[in-house]
Design a protein around this motif. Structure first.
Motif, PDB file in Angstrom:
ATOM      1  N   GLN A 653       0.812  -1.310  -0.012  1.00 34.60           N
ATOM      2  CA  GLN A 653       0.111  -0.585   0.328  1.00 34.60           C
ATOM      3  C   GLN A 653       0.674   1.523  -0.127  1.00 34.60           C
ATOM      4  OE1 GLN A 653      -2.451   0.254  -0.464  1.00 34.60           O
ATOM      5  NE2 GLN A 653      -3.585   1.933   0.231  1.00 34.60           N
ATOM      6  N   MET A 654       2.947   1.003   0.578  1.00 31.49           N
ATOM      7  CA  MET A 654       2.548   2.620   0.810  1.00 31.49           C
ATOM      8  C   MET A 654       3.598   2.321  -0.886  1.00 31.49           C
ATOM      9  SD  MET A 654       6.175   2.977   0.352  1.00 31.49           S
ATOM     10  CE  MET A 654       7.251   1.719   0.978  1.00 31.49           C
ATOM     11  N   MET A 655       3.729   1.061  -1.316  1.00 35.55           N
ATOM     12  CA  MET A 655       4.352   1.862  -2.930  1.00 35.55           C
ATOM     13  C   MET A 655       3.418   2.059  -3.275  1.00 35.55           C
ATOM     14  SD  MET A 655       6.110  -2.457  -3.418  1.00 35.55           S
ATOM     15  CE  MET A 655       7.272  -2.685  -2.243  1.00 35.55           C
ATOM     16  N   ASP A 656       1.859   1.840  -3.514  1.00 39.70           N
ATOM     17  CA  ASP A 656       0.746   2.526  -4.109  1.00 39.70           C
ATOM     18  C   ASP A 656       0.942   4.357  -3.612  1.00 39.70           C
ATOM     19  OD1 ASP A 656      -0.926   2.546  -5.431  1.00 39.70           O
ATOM     20  OD2 ASP A 656      -2.797   2.293  -4.205  1.00 39.70           O
ATOM     21  N   LEU A 657       1.017   3.839  -3.076  1.00 42.08           N
ATOM     22  CA  LEU A 657       0.655   5.975  -2.640  1.00 42.08           C
ATOM     23  C   LEU A 657       2.091   6.980  -2.789  1.00 42.08           C
ATOM     24  CD1 LEU A 657      -0.517   5.181   1.497  1.00 42.08           C
ATOM     25  CD2 LEU A 657      -1.582   6.076  -1.001  1.00 42.08           C
ATOM     26  N   GLU A 658       3.355   5.457  -3.086  1.00 39.70           N
ATOM     27  CA  GLU A 658       4.323   6.969  -3.251  1.00 39.70           C
ATOM     28  C   GLU A 658       3.888   6.756  -4.970  1.00 39.70           C
ATOM     29  OE1 GLU A 658       7.099   7.531  -1.573  1.00 39.70           O
ATOM     30  OE2 GLU A 658       6.343   7.866   0.098  1.00 39.70           O
ATOM     31  N   SER A 659       3.633   5.619  -5.272  1.00 37.88           N
ATOM     32  CA  SER A 659       3.364   6.110  -6.698  1.00 37.88           C
ATOM     33  C   SER A 659       2.764   6.924  -7.003  1.00 37.88           C
ATOM     34  CB  SER A 659       3.153   4.288  -7.370  1.00 37.88           C
ATOM     35  OG  SER A 659       2.042   4.330  -7.359  1.00 37.88           O
ATOM     36  N   LYS A 660       2.003   7.436  -6.772  1.00 33.48           N
ATOM     37  CA  LYS A 660       0.446   8.902  -7.636  1.00 33.48           C
ATOM     38  C   LYS A 660       1.518   9.659  -8.345  1.00 33.48           C
ATOM     39  CE  LYS A 660      -2.800   7.452  -4.194  1.00 33.48           C
ATOM     40  NZ  LYS A 660      -3.992   6.010  -4.802  1.00 33.48           N
ATOM     41  N   GLU A 661       0.740   9.790  -9.386  1.00 34.67           N
ATOM     42  CA  GLU A 661       1.499  10.805 -10.005  1.00 34.67           C
ATOM     43  C   GLU A 661       2.912  10.588 -11.072  1.00 34.67           C
ATOM     44  OE1 GLU A 661       0.383  14.633  -9.145  1.00 34.67           O
ATOM     45  OE2 GLU A 661      -1.368  14.373  -8.299  1.00 34.67           O
TER      46      GLU A 661
END
Length: 790
Positions: A653-661
């Motif tokens: 989930q952290m990877m997902d948040l870091e990947s935004k935009e």
């Protein structure tokens, strides 16, 4: 262009009728003069030497020589190979296809060479395949691998989308299994034509040719379930059948598909809109891929085929006044034109005499098929030469015996059309005897004798014929084996899928009854919002996919008692629901809808949502601690694994948040997807395996399956976010694009994302082959993941 497409339908049909009438009269002359009786006796007497073998005494006690049922696909092929019969079996089978489908002469040197090449290829494939590979002749992952090898993986994805659309939209009342079988058979037939043509020219663009053949095969093939079968069924009213027939007729005469109109009942309008749309797209594709000089020919042949079917369809079995010409000429027309259309939709060259051979050959297959289906046709009230003869011959001495017509056709083909070629004679007589043997096996000795007494008792060659049916061997055909195998596989798959769905619903309903968390009796002066929020989220529906996978793995794969693992099922759903609550938070995806309802932070507030997520995570651990039927050491191992999975999913989930935009690479997407989604599937599989003390090799295979199934699931999610709608999804469609998230679709595009999905689908299926147990439910789970609509 449209003016060029207009055909004189009446003139085209009249010309075809005249040709069919001449052929019919030639056959009637042979029947009246009985010229074929002695010819057939002589043919069978020369033929029987290769097909009647008296087994040696010791062979009765040899397991090697005991012939298995042809329903046992792999064992039957093995037996043929062990008894040195496989090559002859394949040779006559391939030769028959070259006669029937390609209109070839078997004594042509080029044809002989192609047949031998194909026989060698098939023999190598069949004898070098494992039992699992052979029994799954139509395995999707293996077909995808073949498509990849040929460079047509994009075509494979297109075809799978189409076939799944057909499967979803076949109206109740049509034979879905045979509809799919016919469609696959026609696609294979067009591919066969294409492969034969490519053998002549090595300079062709193979990928384009194969792509076009598959699309053309599908475009022609769907006319069978969606025109022929539909008009034969009782699904449409009589007026709706007239309307639909008129749409098809207009399209073939003018070259343009008219609008569907609104003259349909409410319950039929939706699937008719799908059928009309699919047929229109197919029609335009065929039309656009016809050479200019072949366009008229295609439309004329298609019209002859359609109209001859309509003429037959309008007949009534109770009408005692049809002439022999009225019975047989439409049969000659539709049986020949259906083969000619398959060839005409491809831009291929024909040798001299091809069209005539196909025209004369068609009725042979049609009469054989009508013989095999006569009882079903009689039950349905369908008019065929056999049903009409059975119904009226006692009062109509002028009626031609269709069984006699069948043998007259055979003699004409062997000695006039194919000039007494020995191999052609052998193949055609093999096929005829095989058809009678199959009929006898299906209906039993008594019924067979009854039928023969009605159709064959007056023939001079009948005694010889029945001896051949009783004693002849080595008359089986590979296409019949494949047909039976495909029908059995499709039917079993359909039945198992239904059982699988019923089991899913049963497990889901049982789990839903136990998910609610009881209120804390100690909290009296405050409203227990966390408990309420948890139950609100749990009661919002959901597929319960992870606990269902756990139930199947534990109960069906490892034999764990289903009552004993209920706490584990609850644990998984609590963990999953907690992850969704966190995922939806404003600090993360900021989702407004989940499972068709407002998200927790929208109904309550962010703080309550966060606390509810933590609460459910701890309730999950609590449920695992009460798995009382298992050893303490096993439970500790399970809890340790749960902690590892949960922490790793947090990283996902952290990877997902870091990947935004940010624009991610495919490798980064796969890694993030594995941590965020794949691990959830892994937990659902590995947890029950841990409880069952499964082998480490099994656990590793399950992890591999979960990894690729999880990625396939995520790709499908990304595709649905683009192609789905909010109502069907139960969550806001287009959210990824709104949040500027990198997805498989944004990185690869829709078409390549679908190819990537099938890549992981295939890798997941291949992982299951490492588990020495029945894992069909995991295949069905995988199909559910990638064929779902929400």
């Amino acid at each position: 262009m449209n003016d060029v497409l207009v055909i004189d339908a009446d003139l085209a049909y009249q010309r075809a009728e005249q040709k069919a009438e001449k052929y019919f009269n030639d056959l009637v002359k042979e029947i009246k003069e009985k010229t074929y009786d002695q010819t057939l006796i002589n043919d069978f007497l020369s033929w029987k030497g290769n097909h009647i073998h008296h087994p040696k005494f010791f062979s009765y006690f040899s397991r090697k020589n005991r012939k298995p049922s042809s329903k046992e696909f792999h064992q039957y092929i093995q037996w043929l190979d062990m008894t040195n019969k496989l090559e002859g079996y394949l040779d006559r089978s391939v030769s028959y296809l070259y006669l029937r489908d390609l209109g070839k002469k078997l004594n042509d040197p080029k044809t002989e060479e192609k047949i031998q090449k194909e026989v060698a290829r098939l023999k190598n494939q069949l004898t070098n395949s494992s039992s699992n590979e052979t029994n799954e002749f139509f395995n999707i992952s293996r077909l995808f691998r073949k498509a990849q090898k040929e460079g047509i993986d994009h075509t494979f994805v297109w075809l799978m989308d189409k076939l799944n659309g057909v499967a979803r939209n076949i109206p109740e009342g049509l034979d879905a299994v045979n509809a799919r079988r016919k469609l696959i058979k026609i696609i294979a037939g067009v591919l066969m034509h294409t492969a034969d043509e490519m053998d002549e020219d090595v300079s062709v663009n193979r990928e384009n040719k194969l792509d076009q053949a598959i699309r053309l095969g599908y475009s022609y093939g769907i006319t069978y379930p969606f025109i022929d079968d539909l008009l034969d069924s009782q699904i449409l009213s009589e007026q709706e059948k007239i309307n639909f027939s008129e749409i098809i007729r207009t399209a073939l005469v003018t070259g343009n598909v008219p609008e569907l109109g609104q003259e349909w009942s409410v319950e039929r309008l939706q699937f008719m809109q799908y059928i009309h749309s699919e047929l229109q797209e197919a029609f335009e594709y065929i039309k656009s891929h016809q050479s200019h000089e072949n366009l008229h020919k295609f439309f004329e042949q298609a019209y002859v085929f359609f109209n001859s079917q309509e003429v037959d369809r309008r007949k009534n079995l109770t009408n005692a006044h049809y002439s022999n010409e009225e019975i047989y000429i439409p049969i000659i027309l539709k049986s020949s034109s259906s083969r000619l259309i398959s060839r005409s939709i491809l831009t291929v060259s024909d040798d001299e005499g091809f069209e005539n051979r196909i025209f004369l050959y068609g009725i042979y297959n049609q009469l054989a098929d009508d013989f095999a289906d006569m009882f079903d046709d009689m039950k349905d009230g369908a008019v065929t030469p056999y049903t009409y003869y059975l119904k009226h011959h006692k009062y109509r001495s002028d009626l031609i015996n269709p069984f006699e017509m069948y043998w007259a056709v055979i003699v004409n083909l062997i000695h006039n059309v194919y000039e007494s070629d020995p191999k052609t004679k052998d193949v055609i007589l093999n096929r005829a005897i095989n058809g009678l043997k199959r009929f006898k096996e299906k209906h039993g000795q008594r019924k067979y004798k009854e039928v023969m007494s009605q159709f064959a008792s007056g023939f001079a060659f009948n005694k010889v014929l029945q001896r051949m049916v009783d004693l002849a061997d080595d008359v089986d055909f590979f296409d019949k084996l494949l047909r039976d195998h495909m029908i059995t596989s499709l039917k079993n798959e359909s039945d198992e899928q239904e059982q699988f769905k019923e089991t899913i619903e049963s497990v889901r309903e049982h789990l839903n009854q136990h998910l609610e968390i009881s209120r804390d009796a100690q909290i009296t002066s405050f409203k227990d919002k966390i408990n309420d929020a948890a139950n609100y989220s749990l009661s919002s529906g959901g597929k319960r996919l992870r606990p269902i996978i756990t139930w199947f793995t534990g109960v069906k794969l490892y034999g764990v008692n289903e009552d004993s693992i209920l706490p584990l099922l609850k644990s998984l759903e609590y963990m999953h629901t907690a992850s969704l609550i966190f995922d939806d938070l404003p600090s993360q995806d900021n989702a407004l809808l989940r499972r068709g309802r407002r998200t927790i932070h929208e109904v309550y507030n962010v703080a309550i949502a966060e606390l509810t997520g933590i609460f459910l995570t701890q309730k999950a651990i609590e449920e695992q601690c009460i798995l009382n039927s298992f050893q303490t050491e096993t439970i500790l191992k399970l809890i340790q694994y749960t902690a590892q999975i949960t922490s790793n999913m947090c990283k996902g989930q952290m990877m997902d948040l870091e990947s935004k935009e940010k624009t991610l690479t495919l490798e980064q997407l796969n890694t993030m997807c594995f941590y965020k989604t794949g691990l959830g599937f892994e937990a659902a599989l590995v947890m029950p395996a841990i409880l069952a003390n499964a082998k480490e090799t099994d656990i590793q295979a399950l992890k591999k399956y979960a990894k690729h199934a999880g990625i396939a699931f995520q790709i499908k999610d990304d595709l649905l976010d683009v192609e789905g709608n909010t109502v069907e999804l139960g969550k806001q469609a287009g959210k990824d694009n709104e949040n500027n998230n990198s997805t498989f679709v944004s990185v690869l595009g829709v078409e390549k994302a679908k190819i990537e999905m099938y890549e992981h689908y295939s890798l997941a299926l291949e992982a299951l082959e490492e588990i020495p147990a029945n894992t069909n439910f995991l295949k069905y789970i995988l199909n559910y993941l990638i064929y779902r609509d929400n």
